[in-house]
Design an enzyme around this catalytic site. Structure first.
Site, mmCIF file in Angstrom:
data_model
loop_
_atom_site.group_PDB
_atom_site.id
_atom_site.type_symbol
_atom_site.label_atom_id
_atom_site.label_comp_id
_atom_site.label_asym_id
_atom_site.label_seq_id
_atom_site.Cartn_x
_atom_site.Cartn_y
_atom_site.Cartn_z
ATOM 1 N N CYS A 81 0.817 -1.222 0.000
ATOM 2 C CA CYS A 81 0.000 0.000 0.000
ATOM 3 C C CYS A 81 0.848 1.268 0.000
ATOM 4 C CB CYS A 81 -0.962 0.009 1.182
ATOM 5 S SG CYS A 81 -2.252 -1.244 1.048
ATOM 6 N N HIS A 119 -10.861 10.051 -10.734
ATOM 7 C CA HIS A 119 -9.664 9.983 -11.583
ATOM 8 C C HIS A 119 -8.580 10.968 -11.145
ATOM 9 C CE1 HIS A 119 -12.340 7.505 -13.944
ATOM 10 N NE2 HIS A 119 -11.248 6.986 -14.487
ATOM 11 N N GLU A 151 -13.082 1.076 0.660
ATOM 12 C CA GLU A 151 -11.890 1.044 -0.173
ATOM 13 C C GLU A 151 -11.923 -0.202 -1.065
ATOM 14 O OE1 GLU A 151 -7.809 2.611 1.086
ATOM 15 O OE2 GLU A 151 -7.640 0.426 1.294
#
EC number: 4.-.-.-
Length: 129
Positions: free
Chosen positions: A25, A76, A116
């Protein structure tokens, strides 16, 4: 006492990495985040789109984070370049909450849930639950 709770959900795709994280991560990667917002009020309010007091708040104000990253939202975007906090799910939920509170009447209780992944999510409120 009369109570209204407005609910809305939206998704956005964004990239991020968790700075200082010892693991994968810590590298740039992306998610399709899902967000649920609950806005609870004991009275109805006007908004900048409707002058009469007939809504808790406007859905447009709750969904601001779904907008394109170039238009002030997160879609985005690279979250590390967009928000001034660590990009953990916890901090993202807290940031969405705080920014949303600035857009709606002050007496609305807000709860923000950020997924998530399909199986990992966090819920944030500034109220003692």
């Amino acid at each position: 006492m009369a109570t209204w709770t407005l609910h809305t959900e939206f998704k956005f795709d964004a990239a991020h990495f968790i700075e200082g994280y010892d693991g994968k991560c810590g590298r740039m990667h992306g998610h399709t985040y899902k967000v649920h917002i609950a806005a609870k009020s004991h009275k109805l309010n006007p908004s900048k789109y409707l002058k009469s007091p007939d809504m808790v708040c406007d859905f447009k104000e709750l969904k601001w984070a779904a907008a394109d990253g170039k238009k002030g939202g997160f879609d985005h975007a690279v979250l590390n370049e967009t928000i001034p906090v660590a990009t953990t799910a916890e901090r993202i939920a807290e940031y969405i909450h705080k920014e949303t509170k600035k857009r709606i009447p002050a007496d609305i209780d807000l709860r923000v849930t950020v997924w998530e992944t399909e199986s990992s999510w966090v819920e944030y409120t500034d109220q003692d639950v």
